[in-house]
Every structure is written in C-alpha cells, then in structure tokens.
Scaffold this active site. Structure first.
Site, mmCIF file in Angstrom:
data_model
loop_
_atom_site.group_PDB
_atom_site.id
_atom_site.type_symbol
_atom_site.label_atom_id
_atom_site.label_comp_id
_atom_site.label_asym_id
_atom_site.label_seq_id
_atom_site.Cartn_x
_atom_site.Cartn_y
_atom_site.Cartn_z
ATOM 1 N N ASP A 65 54.982 75.677 4.071
ATOM 2 C CA ASP A 65 53.685 75.492 3.437
ATOM 3 C C ASP A 65 53.919 75.613 1.935
ATOM 4 O O ASP A 65 54.950 76.124 1.487
ATOM 5 C CB ASP A 65 52.711 76.568 3.934
ATOM 6 C CG ASP A 65 51.350 76.473 3.283
ATOM 7 O OD1 ASP A 65 50.825 75.360 3.170
ATOM 8 O OD2 ASP A 65 50.821 77.523 2.876
ATOM 9 N N ASP A 76 50.986 76.185 -0.849
ATOM 10 C CA ASP A 76 50.095 77.075 -1.584
ATOM 11 C C ASP A 76 50.148 78.499 -1.056
ATOM 12 O O ASP A 76 50.047 78.735 0.156
ATOM 13 C CB ASP A 76 48.662 76.552 -1.512
ATOM 14 C CG ASP A 76 48.544 75.179 -2.150
ATOM 15 O OD1 ASP A 76 49.029 75.009 -3.271
ATOM 16 O OD2 ASP A 76 47.970 74.275 -1.504
#
Length: 218
Positions: A7, A9
């Site tokens: 991922d 963020d």
C-alpha cells in the site's frame, strides 16, 4: 522469488497523498478553499471509518483535473511531490522495498489514490508496477472521470486478479503491507499479510490472526 505488494498512503509514506493533494490545491488557490477543503476532510474521515463512497469521492477528487490543461497539472504535481511528498518518505520503507528487491521479489504498489497523484511517488521508490484508479484522459486532457474498477477495498483484489491474469506472477508466497482496515480483502488473500503502523481496526484483526505488526515510522 515472490510478489511483494505495498500500500502507499500511511504505509510507504507517512501521510495520505490523496488528502495532501487536495490540501495542496486549496493552499495554491486552485480550488475554492471553503467548499473543497471541507469536503476533502469529510471524505478522508469517511475513508478512515470504512464508509467512503469511492465513486462519489472520485467524482470530487478528479474534477479539478478537467479544469486545467495537462502540462499545468504536471507542473503543479511536480511541486506537490517535491514540497509535500518527499519530506514524508520513510527511510525504513525504502529499506524494506530494497530488501525485497535484493531477494528478487517482484515489487508492486496497489493504492486507492488515483494514478495521476501516485505514479511519480511510486517512481521515487524505484517501483515499476502500480495498480491504482486511472483517471480518464482523452485528446490530451483529463475528463474528471475514471476508467475501470476503482482500486479500493474489494476493487484492489479485482485489479490485482486482472493484473495477475496478464502476468507470470502468482500469489504463492506473496506479501502485502498495509496500514488500513480498508485493505482487509487483499490482506486476507495473500500468503503473508503484514500490518504496518495499522489503524485500530486493522491492529485488532492482525492481533487475532497473528499477522506481523511492524512500524516504518521509527
């Protein structure tokens, strides 16, 4: 050699690039401050609570792209990355990426934030493979719409499965690193899920499932 999925963020970077891009637009006077800033904050809270309407959010977040020519947008994006993203890149995250690279793993970022915002950020980590929602681009301009399946929650799984179907990669021995409970569908799919500085809900799930919990902030 395995597939190492990250991922973006609050995982590889120490904040949310989608939210920060919205604030950048507000701070530069590119969008209406009162209206846009309030909506941007509300959507971010919805995301954190797992109640985000991703289609509604994408209509909101991609609309400014349709109002300006691409070259101007790219200049603003370069400024955004330099001033707001580079300072929140994480040395431990880069080290983790390099560890997987050295092991011969295939590196992939899969993110709910759209490709316009995230593509240059992912390149800073030297990662070539990116799955993200793709803004529609016709005749040299962004339209404010998006193509395909939004890369969010179960949509991340759908995009990953499409990508796997067109590659030689498999999920055998695969890793996925994420901070968010919104990624539970994909975390539950890989062989080696890892919670990274997780939100409260993900931490609870990870503890019950005995998933590793790590921090890249220290």
């Amino acid at each position: 050699m395995s597939l190492a999925i990250f991922d973006l963020d609050n995982t590889l970077i120490a904040d949310d690039s989608d939210f920060l891009w919205g604030q950048f637009l507000v701070d530069r006077g590119i969008v209406d401050k009162d209206q846009y800033e309030q909506a941007n904050k509300k959507f971010y809270e919805d995301y954190k609570h797992g109640t985000l309407d991703i289609v509604e959010f994408l209509h909101f977040s991609l609309a400014p792209l349709a109002q300006y020519d691409a070259e101007q947008l790219y200049r603003w994006r370069a400024e955004f990355v330099e001033t707001l993203i580079e300072p929140i890149m994480l040395e431990a995250a880069q080290a983790l990426v390099e560890k997987h690279r050295a092991a011969g793993d295939t590196l992939l970022v899969i993110t709910a934030t759209n490709r316009f915002v995230t593509e240059p950020i992912v390149k800073l980590y030297g990662i070539d493979n990116l799955l993200a929602t793709t803004p529609e681009f016709i005749d040299g301009r962004y339209t404010g719409k998006f193509n395909g399946t939004p890369c969010f929650q179960q949509g991340k799984v759908a995009q990953l499965n499409d990508w796997l179907a067109n590659s030689t990669e498999t999920l055998a021995g695969s890793w996925f690193y994420s901070d968010s409970h919104n990624d539970l569908p994909l975390l539950s799919l890989v062989d080696k899920p890892v919670a990274v500085d997780p939100d409260e809900k993900l931490r609870e799930v990870a503890q019950k499932a005995n998933w590793p919990i790590i921090s890249l902030r220290k």
